[in-house]
Design an enzyme around this catalytic site. Structure first.
Site, PDB file in Angstrom:
ATOM      1  N   TYR A  11       0.324  -0.861   0.372  1.00 55.40           N
ATOM      2  CA  TYR A  11       0.028   0.051  -0.440  1.00 55.40           C
ATOM      3  C   TYR A  11       0.763   1.155  -0.323  1.00 55.40           C
ATOM      4  O   TYR A  11       0.904   2.114  -0.810  1.00 55.40           O
ATOM      5  CB  TYR A  11      -0.929  -0.027   1.404  1.00 55.40           C
ATOM      6  CG  TYR A  11      -1.598   1.314   1.831  1.00 55.40           C
ATOM      7  CD1 TYR A  11      -2.557   1.914   0.835  1.00 55.40           C
ATOM      8  CD2 TYR A  11      -1.411   1.587   2.956  1.00 55.40           C
ATOM      9  CE1 TYR A  11      -2.800   2.842   1.092  1.00 55.40           C
ATOM     10  CE2 TYR A  11      -2.554   3.072   2.623  1.00 55.40           C
ATOM     11  CZ  TYR A  11      -3.063   3.093   2.462  1.00 55.40           C
ATOM     12  OH  TYR A  11      -3.913   4.740   2.244  1.00 55.40           O
ATOM     13  N   GLY A  36       1.650  -8.026  -0.984  1.00 56.38           N
ATOM     14  CA  GLY A  36       1.785  -6.491  -2.046  1.00 56.38           C
ATOM     15  C   GLY A  36       1.320  -7.046  -3.570  1.00 56.38           C
ATOM     16  O   GLY A  36       0.634  -8.848  -4.070  1.00 56.38           O
ATOM     17  N   ALA A  73       8.933  -2.653   4.024  1.00 56.39           N
ATOM     18  CA  ALA A  73       8.288  -4.544   4.166  1.00 56.39           C
ATOM     19  C   ALA A  73       8.433  -4.683   5.560  1.00 56.39           C
ATOM     20  O   ALA A  73       9.254  -5.056   5.496  1.00 56.39           O
ATOM     21  CB  ALA A  73       9.719  -5.114   3.295  1.00 56.39           C
ATOM     22  N   TYR A 140       4.547  -6.137  17.378  1.00 55.12           N
ATOM     23  CA  TYR A 140       5.089  -5.508  16.628  1.00 55.12           C
ATOM     24  C   TYR A 140       5.391  -4.424  16.483  1.00 55.12           C
ATOM     25  O   TYR A 140       6.351  -3.880  16.116  1.00 55.12           O
ATOM     26  CB  TYR A 140       3.379  -4.953  15.586  1.00 55.12           C
ATOM     27  CG  TYR A 140       3.582  -4.072  14.635  1.00 55.12           C
ATOM     28  CD1 TYR A 140       4.151  -3.866  13.339  1.00 55.12           C
ATOM     29  CD2 TYR A 140       3.012  -3.527  14.805  1.00 55.12           C
ATOM     30  CE1 TYR A 140       4.456  -3.187  12.680  1.00 55.12           C
ATOM     31  CE2 TYR A 140       3.100  -1.395  13.838  1.00 55.12           C
ATOM     32  CZ  TYR A 140       3.795  -2.005  13.042  1.00 55.12           C
ATOM     33  OH  TYR A 140       3.504  -1.001  11.726  1.00 55.12           O
ATOM     34  N   ASN A 169      -2.135   6.830  11.713  1.00 51.20           N
ATOM     35  CA  ASN A 169      -2.786   5.976  10.303  1.00 51.20           C
ATOM     36  C   ASN A 169      -2.791   6.157   8.897  1.00 51.20           C
ATOM     37  O   ASN A 169      -3.776   7.595   8.517  1.00 51.20           O
ATOM     38  CB  ASN A 169      -4.457   6.001  11.703  1.00 51.20           C
ATOM     39  CG  ASN A 169      -4.234   5.612  12.415  1.00 51.20           C
ATOM     40  OD1 ASN A 169      -3.449   5.457  13.557  1.00 51.20           O
ATOM     41  ND2 ASN A 169      -5.319   4.480  12.328  1.00 51.20           N
ATOM     42  N   LEU A 189     -10.237   0.808   9.939  1.00 53.75           N
ATOM     43  CA  LEU A 189     -10.982   1.481   9.833  1.00 53.75           C
ATOM     44  C   LEU A 189     -11.354   1.837   8.443  1.00 53.75           C
ATOM     45  O   LEU A 189     -12.792   1.524   8.132  1.00 53.75           O
ATOM     46  CB  LEU A 189     -10.982   2.388  10.715  1.00 53.75           C
ATOM     47  CG  LEU A 189     -12.750   3.544  10.769  1.00 53.75           C
ATOM     48  CD1 LEU A 189     -13.695   2.127  12.163  1.00 53.75           C
ATOM     49  CD2 LEU A 189     -12.247   4.405  11.681  1.00 53.75           C
ATOM     50  N   PHE A 207     -15.484  -0.443  17.558  1.00 51.04           N
ATOM     51  CA  PHE A 207     -15.091  -1.111  18.911  1.00 51.04           C
ATOM     52  C   PHE A 207     -14.798   0.263  19.718  1.00 51.04           C
ATOM     53  O   PHE A 207     -14.147   0.410  20.320  1.00 51.04           O
ATOM     54  CB  PHE A 207     -13.704  -1.977  18.346  1.00 51.04           C
ATOM     55  CG  PHE A 207     -12.710  -2.523  17.669  1.00 51.04           C
ATOM     56  CD1 PHE A 207     -14.745  -3.315  16.741  1.00 51.04           C
ATOM     57  CD2 PHE A 207     -12.237  -2.768  16.450  1.00 51.04           C
ATOM     58  CE1 PHE A 207     -14.805  -4.217  16.037  1.00 51.04           C
ATOM     59  CE2 PHE A 207     -12.268  -3.285  15.088  1.00 51.04           C
ATOM     60  CZ  PHE A 207     -13.356  -4.659  15.619  1.00 51.04           C
ATOM     61  N   ARG A 281     -11.562  -2.923  22.018  1.00 50.98           N
ATOM     62  CA  ARG A 281     -10.721  -3.659  21.192  1.00 50.98           C
ATOM     63  C   ARG A 281      -8.872  -3.614  22.368  1.00 50.98           C
ATOM     64  O   ARG A 281      -8.954  -2.960  22.654  1.00 50.98           O
ATOM     65  CB  ARG A 281     -10.223  -3.071  20.082  1.00 50.98           C
ATOM     66  CG  ARG A 281      -9.492  -4.457  18.810  1.00 50.98           C
ATOM     67  CD  ARG A 281      -9.073  -4.165  17.438  1.00 50.98           C
ATOM     68  NE  ARG A 281      -8.620  -2.700  17.533  1.00 50.98           N
ATOM     69  CZ  ARG A 281      -8.057  -1.906  16.186  1.00 50.98           C
ATOM     70  NH1 ARG A 281      -8.363  -3.041  15.050  1.00 50.98           N
ATOM     71  NH2 ARG A 281      -7.474  -0.822  16.342  1.00 50.98           N
TER      72      ARG A 281
HETATM   73  N1  UDP Z   1     -11.927   0.255  14.288  1.00 48.85           N
HETATM   74  C1  UDP Z   1     -13.262   0.167  14.307  1.00 48.85           C
HETATM   75  N2  UDP Z   1     -13.630  -1.433  13.720  1.00 48.85           N
HETATM   76  C2  UDP Z   1     -13.246  -2.008  13.177  1.00 48.85           C
HETATM   77  C3  UDP Z   1     -11.478  -1.664  13.024  1.00 48.85           C
HETATM   78  C4  UDP Z   1     -11.393   0.148  13.098  1.00 48.85           C
HETATM   79  O1  UDP Z   1     -14.184   0.906  15.745  1.00 48.85           O
HETATM   80  O2  UDP Z   1     -13.393  -2.486  12.491  1.00 48.85           O
HETATM   81  C5  UDP Z   1     -11.709   1.404  15.372  1.00 48.85           C
HETATM   82  C6  UDP Z   1     -10.180   1.054  15.759  1.00 48.85           C
HETATM   83  O3  UDP Z   1     -10.436   0.361  17.509  1.00 48.85           O
HETATM   84  C7  UDP Z   1      -9.441   1.754  16.338  1.00 48.85           C
HETATM   85  C8  UDP Z   1      -9.338   3.179  14.958  1.00 48.85           C
HETATM   86  O4  UDP Z   1     -10.402   2.383  14.512  1.00 48.85           O
HETATM   87  O5  UDP Z   1     -10.155   3.037  17.136  1.00 48.85           O
HETATM   88  C9  UDP Z   1      -8.862   2.769  13.947  1.00 48.85           C
HETATM   89  O6  UDP Z   1      -8.047   1.343  14.042  1.00 48.85           O
HETATM   90  P1  UDP Z   1      -7.303   0.453  12.693  1.00 48.85           P
HETATM   91  O7  UDP Z   1      -7.365  -0.929  12.980  1.00 48.85           O
HETATM   92  O8  UDP Z   1      -7.935   1.621  11.600  1.00 48.85           O
HETATM   93  O9  UDP Z   1      -5.859   1.067  12.809  1.00 48.85           O
HETATM   94  P2  UDP Z   1      -4.979   1.503  14.413  1.00 48.85           P
HETATM   95  O10 UDP Z   1      -5.410   3.131  15.288  1.00 48.85           O
HETATM   96  O11 UDP Z   1      -5.376   0.433  14.996  1.00 48.85           O
HETATM   97  O12 UDP Z   1      -3.788   1.726  14.060  1.00 48.85           O
END
Ligand code: UDP
Length: 331
Positions: A11, A36, A73, A140, A169, A189, A207, A281
């Site tokens: 990406y 990729g 990568a 990670y 993000n 998201l 979440f 989450r």
């Molecule tokens: N999130 C959500 N539902 C989803 C995926 C993500 O509510 O199906 C929320 C997640 O809890 C976070 C935000 O969206 O608060 C961004 O999550 P993402 O996984 O995109 O990126 P991260 O911040 O974890 O790197």
């Protein structure tokens, strides 16, 4: 310059290749295509190969003699890194050490590294600047921080100069509609909501709505992929002009809540998205926002697509294209 882009079919890497080509650099992409896509590499030389394969690395450096390396990568899924730390440390750490070894062998001493906001862990304060303590919460984040430490030591010992860019993000897509996000599985998201809007997915789960934020949903700092890539270009200039090894946080500097992202997608797409309220989450801090002032001042970086609707608009344009492609395949 000749720039080796490792992970250039992914990406962020694929948008970087496009930007480097547009800036008249010569580009060599090395990618093992584990996640990729070959057709995402729109120009330059493409080599299918793996960082664990020292012979392949040797051949790439010998044949193409890059002046600088950008390294995209890596494995990026936090949850998976908890379940399979071995493959995360092998890929994100050991394989990066292989790459650095070969760079030293060929006297290539400019390196730009994809790091992450996950090196900080639960923030003590936001916006998060570079002075914030590093307490990654998962393999990670730790794998990325390890390489940041390695790079600081290699700068002192071997004069290998590097810039570590801590992405918040990454979001959006190529404004010309040529490239975009194609993760499988998708966990981010914005693409997930877009897929729910386009009908490729039934719904989106939020979440947690009980966070200490104005609307109760988590706040994140979404940075447009083009702005992210332009920071790499600025970092390359910085190194070429003799800049010392350093690390920078990259974000918009303004946070948007999950609910705000949902609203933006529904506005841009004109579609109603089915939303399911789910539990929090694990490991999600309420607020992660970058203080990216140092990147602006030291790298002279100027982000241009800072508004959420523009980020979503470009990503929506890409989602429509993916949808068209999928319907042609099934027709
Ligand atoms: N999130 C959500 N539902 C989803 C995926 C993500 O509510 O199906 C929320 C997640 O809890 C976070 C935000 O969206 O608060 C961004 O999550 P993402 O996984 O995109 O990126 P991260 O911040 O974890 O790197």
């Amino acid at each position: 310059m000749k720039v080796l882009v490792v992970g250039g079919a992914g990406y962020i890497g694929s948008h970087m290749v496009k930007m480097l080509l547009n800036a008249n650099h010569q580009v060599i992409t090395l990618d093992n295509l584990s996640s990729g896509h070959r057709d995402a590499v729109i120009g330059g030389v493409f080599v299918e190969g793996d960082l664990a394969d020292n012979d392949c690395l040797y051949r790439v450096f010998e044949e193409h003699k890059p002046d600088a390396v950008m390294h995209f990568a890596s494995f990026i899924q936090v949850g998976e890194s908890v379940r399979k730390p071995d493959i995360y440390y092998r890929n994100n750490v050991t394989n990066t050490l292989n790459l650095l070894d070969i760079m030293l062998k060929f006297n290539v001493k400019k390196f730009i590294f994809s790091s992450t906001a996950a090196v900080f862990g639960e923030p003590d304060y936001v916006p998060i600047d570079e002075a914030h303590p590093n307490r990654p919460l998962n393999p990670y984040g730790r794998s990325k921080l390890m390489i940041e430490h390695v790079l600081a030591d290699y700068a002192k010992a071997f004069d290998l100069r590097s810039v570590c860019l801590r992405y918040f993000n990454a979001a959006g897509a190529d404004p010309e509609g040529q490239l975009g996000e194609r993760h499988d599985p998708e966990t981010h998201l914005i693409p997930l909501i877009l897929q729910a809007a386009s009908g490729r997915r039934e719904n989106i789960q939020v979440f947690g709505r009980d966070y200490d934020t104005p609307d109760g949903t988590c706040i994140r700092d979404y940075i447009h992929i083009v702005d992210l890539c332009s920071a790499h270009l600025a970092a390359l200039d910085y190194l070429v002009n003799g800049g010392e090894s350093d690390r920078f946080n990259l974000g918009n500097g303004s946070g948007f809540s999950v609910q705000e992202v949902l609203d933006a997608v529904q506005k841009v797409s004109g579609k109603q998205v089915k939303v399911i309220d789910g539990p929090r989450r694990d490991g999600d801090p309420a607020r992660l926002v970058a203080d990216a002032k140092r990147a602006r001042s030291v790298l002279n970086w100027k982000p241009v697509f800072t508004d959420l609707e523009t980020i979503v608009k470009h990503a929506w344009q890409w989602e429509i294209k993916c949808l068209d492609r999928a319907s042609k395949v099934s027709a």
